[in-house]
Design a protein around this motif. Sequence first.
Motif, PDB file in Angstrom:
ATOM      1  N   VAL A   1       0.864  -1.180   0.000  1.00 19.19           N
ATOM      2  CA  VAL A   1       0.000   0.000   0.000  1.00 19.19           C
ATOM      3  C   VAL A   1       0.903   1.233   0.000  1.00 19.19           C
ATOM      4  O   VAL A   1       1.799   1.337   0.841  1.00 19.19           O
ATOM      5  CB  VAL A   1      -0.927   0.012   1.235  1.00 19.19           C
ATOM      6  CG1 VAL A   1      -1.731   1.307   1.286  1.00 19.19           C
ATOM      7  CG2 VAL A   1      -1.848  -1.197   1.210  1.00 19.19           C
ATOM      8  N   VAL A   2       0.697   2.082  -0.978  1.00 20.01           N
ATOM      9  CA  VAL A   2       1.485   3.317  -1.047  1.00 20.01           C
ATOM     10  C   VAL A   2       0.533   4.490  -0.796  1.00 20.01           C
ATOM     11  O   VAL A   2      -0.494   4.600  -1.470  1.00 20.01           O
ATOM     12  CB  VAL A   2       2.158   3.471  -2.433  1.00 20.01           C
ATOM     13  CG1 VAL A   2       3.015   4.737  -2.460  1.00 20.01           C
ATOM     14  CG2 VAL A   2       2.988   2.245  -2.760  1.00 20.01           C
TER      15      VAL A   2
ATOM     16  N   ARG B   1       6.312  12.343   3.226  1.00 20.96           N
ATOM     17  CA  ARG B   1       4.855  12.313   3.003  1.00 20.96           C
ATOM     18  C   ARG B   1       4.401  11.078   2.233  1.00 20.96           C
ATOM     19  O   ARG B   1       3.221  10.806   2.149  1.00 20.96           O
ATOM     20  CB  ARG B   1       4.437  13.581   2.245  1.00 20.96           C
ATOM     21  CG  ARG B   1       4.690  14.839   3.077  1.00 20.96           C
ATOM     22  CD  ARG B   1       4.032  16.018   2.463  1.00 20.96           C
ATOM     23  NE  ARG B   1       4.303  16.114   1.043  1.00 20.96           N
ATOM     24  CZ  ARG B   1       4.179  17.252   0.362  1.00 20.96           C
ATOM     25  NH1 ARG B   1       3.793  18.346   0.960  1.00 20.96           N
ATOM     26  NH2 ARG B   1       4.437  17.281  -0.909  1.00 20.96           N
ATOM     27  N   ARG B   2       5.342  10.364   1.607  1.00 18.55           N
ATOM     28  CA  ARG B   2       4.962   9.127   0.892  1.00 18.55           C
ATOM     29  C   ARG B   2       5.412   7.919   1.706  1.00 18.55           C
ATOM     30  O   ARG B   2       6.606   7.754   1.971  1.00 18.55           O
ATOM     31  CB  ARG B   2       5.580   9.086  -0.504  1.00 18.55           C
ATOM     32  CG  ARG B   2       5.462   7.728  -1.168  1.00 18.55           C
ATOM     33  CD  ARG B   2       5.780   7.762  -2.623  1.00 18.55           C
ATOM     34  NE  ARG B   2       4.657   8.293  -3.399  1.00 18.55           N
ATOM     35  CZ  ARG B   2       4.544   8.116  -4.723  1.00 18.55           C
ATOM     36  NH1 ARG B   2       5.477   7.469  -5.389  1.00 18.55           N
ATOM     37  NH2 ARG B   2       3.520   8.608  -5.366  1.00 18.55           N
ATOM     38  N   LEU B   3       4.456   7.102   2.085  1.00 14.74           N
ATOM     39  CA  LEU B   3       4.774   5.926   2.902  1.00 14.74           C
ATOM     40  C   LEU B   3       4.402   4.656   2.143  1.00 14.74           C
ATOM     41  O   LEU B   3       3.351   4.608   1.490  1.00 14.74           O
ATOM     42  CB  LEU B   3       3.986   5.966   4.215  1.00 14.74           C
ATOM     43  CG  LEU B   3       4.152   7.217   5.074  1.00 14.74           C
ATOM     44  CD1 LEU B   3       3.231   7.147   6.281  1.00 14.74           C
ATOM     45  CD2 LEU B   3       5.601   7.369   5.518  1.00 14.74           C
ATOM     46  N   THR B   4       5.262   3.672   2.226  1.00 14.63           N
ATOM     47  CA  THR B   4       4.968   2.389   1.569  1.00 14.63           C
ATOM     48  C   THR B   4       4.924   1.293   2.628  1.00 14.63           C
ATOM     49  O   THR B   4       5.877   1.136   3.407  1.00 14.63           O
ATOM     50  CB  THR B   4       6.050   2.067   0.527  1.00 14.63           C
ATOM     51  OG1 THR B   4       6.159   3.174  -0.373  1.00 14.63           O
ATOM     52  CG2 THR B   4       5.698   0.807  -0.255  1.00 14.63           C
TER      53      THR B   4
ATOM     54  N   ALA C   1      -2.311  -8.148   7.451  1.00 15.55           N
ATOM     55  CA  ALA C   1      -3.273  -7.085   7.743  1.00 15.55           C
ATOM     56  C   ALA C   1      -4.145  -6.793   6.530  1.00 15.55           C
ATOM     57  O   ALA C   1      -3.744  -7.058   5.404  1.00 15.55           O
ATOM     58  CB  ALA C   1      -2.526  -5.830   8.151  1.00 15.55           C
ATOM     59  N   GLU C   2      -5.329  -6.264   6.757  1.00 17.56           N
ATOM     60  CA  GLU C   2      -6.200  -5.865   5.663  1.00 17.56           C
ATOM     61  C   GLU C   2      -5.792  -4.477   5.180  1.00 17.56           C
ATOM     62  O   GLU C   2      -5.433  -3.609   6.003  1.00 17.56           O
ATOM     63  CB  GLU C   2      -7.650  -5.795   6.163  1.00 17.56           C
ATOM     64  CG  GLU C   2      -8.228  -7.120   6.626  1.00 17.56           C
ATOM     65  CD  GLU C   2      -8.603  -8.009   5.453  1.00 17.56           C
ATOM     66  OE1 GLU C   2      -8.896  -7.463   4.375  1.00 17.56           O
ATOM     67  OE2 GLU C   2      -8.574  -9.239   5.627  1.00 17.56           O
ATOM     68  N   ALA C   3      -5.887  -4.270   3.889  1.00 14.70           N
ATOM     69  CA  ALA C   3      -5.532  -2.961   3.355  1.00 14.70           C
ATOM     70  C   ALA C   3      -6.448  -1.887   3.941  1.00 14.70           C
ATOM     71  O   ALA C   3      -6.003  -0.789   4.307  1.00 14.70           O
ATOM     72  CB  ALA C   3      -5.616  -2.983   1.834  1.00 14.70           C
ATOM     73  N   GLY C   4      -7.760  -2.213   4.080  1.00 15.03           N
ATOM     74  CA  GLY C   4      -8.750  -1.250   4.559  1.00 15.03           C
ATOM     75  C   GLY C   4      -8.414  -0.746   5.956  1.00 15.03           C
ATOM     76  O   GLY C   4      -8.501   0.462   6.240  1.00 15.03           O
TER      77      GLY C   4
ATOM     78  N   ASP D   1      -3.426  10.632  -1.719  1.00 15.46           N
ATOM     79  CA  ASP D   1      -3.482   9.614  -2.797  1.00 15.46           C
ATOM     80  C   ASP D   1      -3.182   8.246  -2.203  1.00 15.46           C
ATOM     81  O   ASP D   1      -2.542   8.137  -1.152  1.00 15.46           O
ATOM     82  CB  ASP D   1      -2.456   9.953  -3.882  1.00 15.46           C
ATOM     83  CG  ASP D   1      -2.780   9.244  -5.180  1.00 15.46           C
ATOM     84  OD1 ASP D   1      -3.817   8.542  -5.239  1.00 15.46           O
ATOM     85  OD2 ASP D   1      -1.987   9.360  -6.140  1.00 15.46           O
ATOM     86  N   LEU D   2      -3.631   7.219  -2.935  1.00 11.57           N
ATOM     87  CA  LEU D   2      -3.519   5.869  -2.403  1.00 11.57           C
ATOM     88  C   LEU D   2      -3.389   4.870  -3.553  1.00 11.57           C
ATOM     89  O   LEU D   2      -4.154   4.936  -4.519  1.00 11.57           O
ATOM     90  CB  LEU D   2      -4.786   5.567  -1.580  1.00 11.57           C
ATOM     91  CG  LEU D   2      -5.056   4.134  -1.173  1.00 11.57           C
ATOM     92  CD1 LEU D   2      -4.196   3.746   0.018  1.00 11.57           C
ATOM     93  CD2 LEU D   2      -6.529   3.964  -0.833  1.00 11.57           C
TER      94      LEU D   2
END
Lengths: 267, 319
Positions: B247-248, B274-277, B283-286, B300-301
């Motif tokens: 998930v970015v 500010r950009r995390l990966t 774990a669930e993405a949600g 953004d996602l």
Amino acid sequence: MASVLTPYRHLLRGQVRAQTAYRASFVVNLVSNVWATVADVLTVLVLFRVTTSLAGFSLAEALVMVGLSACGFALADLAAGNIERLRHYVRTGLLDALLVRPLRALPQLLLMDIGLQRLSRVGVGAAVLVAALVAAPVEWTPARLALAVLAPLAGALFFSAIFVAGATVAFWWVESGELANSLTYGGKDLTAYPMTIYGPAFRRVFGFGLGFAFVGYYPALALLGRPDPLGLPGWVGWVSPAVAAPAVGAAALLWRVGIRHYRSTGS
Amino acid sequence: MSTVIEMQGLRKEFTVRVRAGRLRRAKRTVAAVDGVDLAVPRGELLGYIGPNGAGKSTTLKMLTGILTPTAGTVRVCGLVPVPQRTRLARRIGVVFGQRSLLWWDLPLRDSFDLLRHIYRVPAAGHAARLRRCRSLLELDGLLDTPVRQLSLGQRMRGEITAALLHGPEVLFLDEPTIGLDVVSKQAVRGFLAELGAAGETTVVLTTHDLNDIEKLCRRLVVIDNGRVVHDGSLAQLHQRYGSTRQVVVDLDEPPAEPVTVPGARLVSTGSDGRRLTYALAGAEAGELVARLAGAGALRDLTVLEPAIEDVVTRLYTDR
């Protein structure tokens, strides 16, 4: 039996259509193939310009041997001559394509590479044989007539067996062309002349050992009703077509062993 | 479900001669296939993948009766391929990406007609199968063109049709999409998917193109150095080799304190923070996204599916 052969018949039909697709080159090949046999006859004619008899045989008698040999060889060359392409199929792995079909590999190969342009050569060979038999002093009997038909056919089987056996070597050594050619094209020249002109050792190995003497020379003796200067009894000429049987057997065996050695290619 | 293909301890050795001196050449035995055990049930769409020289084609050639195995047993449709080759040939179809099984100088139509006689199949069944392939593979405009004039993609569609006209139980395809353009690849894949969905034909596919596998095959066999290194679904392959979805997120502001969710690992942080990966391992993405949204304004996602290439590359380099 007929239904077993049906797929092969259709394969042949497809091949005929494919080969005649290039019409002009087919005709050129057809015509140029005539010269191959004509050259054989010319060689003998040239020989007889300097002599009236070759090892005791007259021109017409010698031409009977040339005719038998040329007929047999031309038929074999038509049916099996292109089997030498096997080494190309082995090297490139094209044989794979034939092996996934529900037909035997060897007949497929023979049919796929059938040399229809060599049809003309068979015609010339037959013409030479017929002309020589008319000119030579032959006392015709039904048995002689049968032999005159059977001998070239047996010769064709014999030469085909050599073509196949020679090509099979490609399963072990991919580049093996010359070995096979020396036996096929060399053998054709060998069978066109009386065995008596060759030295005893050569005669023993190639004439009797490999069986070339029974393709042209011995059937010709039986047709002409002449005794064998080499001393074999008269019936040898009559049974000489049988030489095709062990030759075909040996070639078939070699083929079976060879195809188990097929390695295909890396991809 | 009955088993259509069975291999046990299947092995194929080749003798290669290597230069050992100026004239001397030493013999060396190389196992191209080194003890493969595999059973394929009827109707399966199996992807057989591996790097160059892994033994894919060699396996396929032993299954189709082209090559004699050095050791081990193999049965296809209950038949032993080499001794029962011609009987087996009626029940399988084969497509080689690298060489043609069609008649080079004849139009496709004639090739198909010849095949009907060669396989001795009833005209009605042949015509029905040809009709189906014609519409699915869009062959109509090509039937009268000699094979040598077809493009690679067109020819491949012809090859697949030719392999199916006798109604085989098993279809073997050796790199069917090699060298094809995107559109032709799509056509071939679409057709194979359809064939697989019908469930009557077992399909074994070797390929380099991992997209083929991703789109088509539920079961994946990875072979390397002649051995099976993975046999299972694509998901299992990812699981086993630790490839994960990622998930970015782009945030308006760097988070005040690190956001952590059990089962998600922070892989990298952009230079501006500010950009995390995150890599998802359980774990669930949600859940992760909800926590991140709580920590600051989410701009953004992106969710990245694991690339099969990465997994396979890792598989090959890990050996």
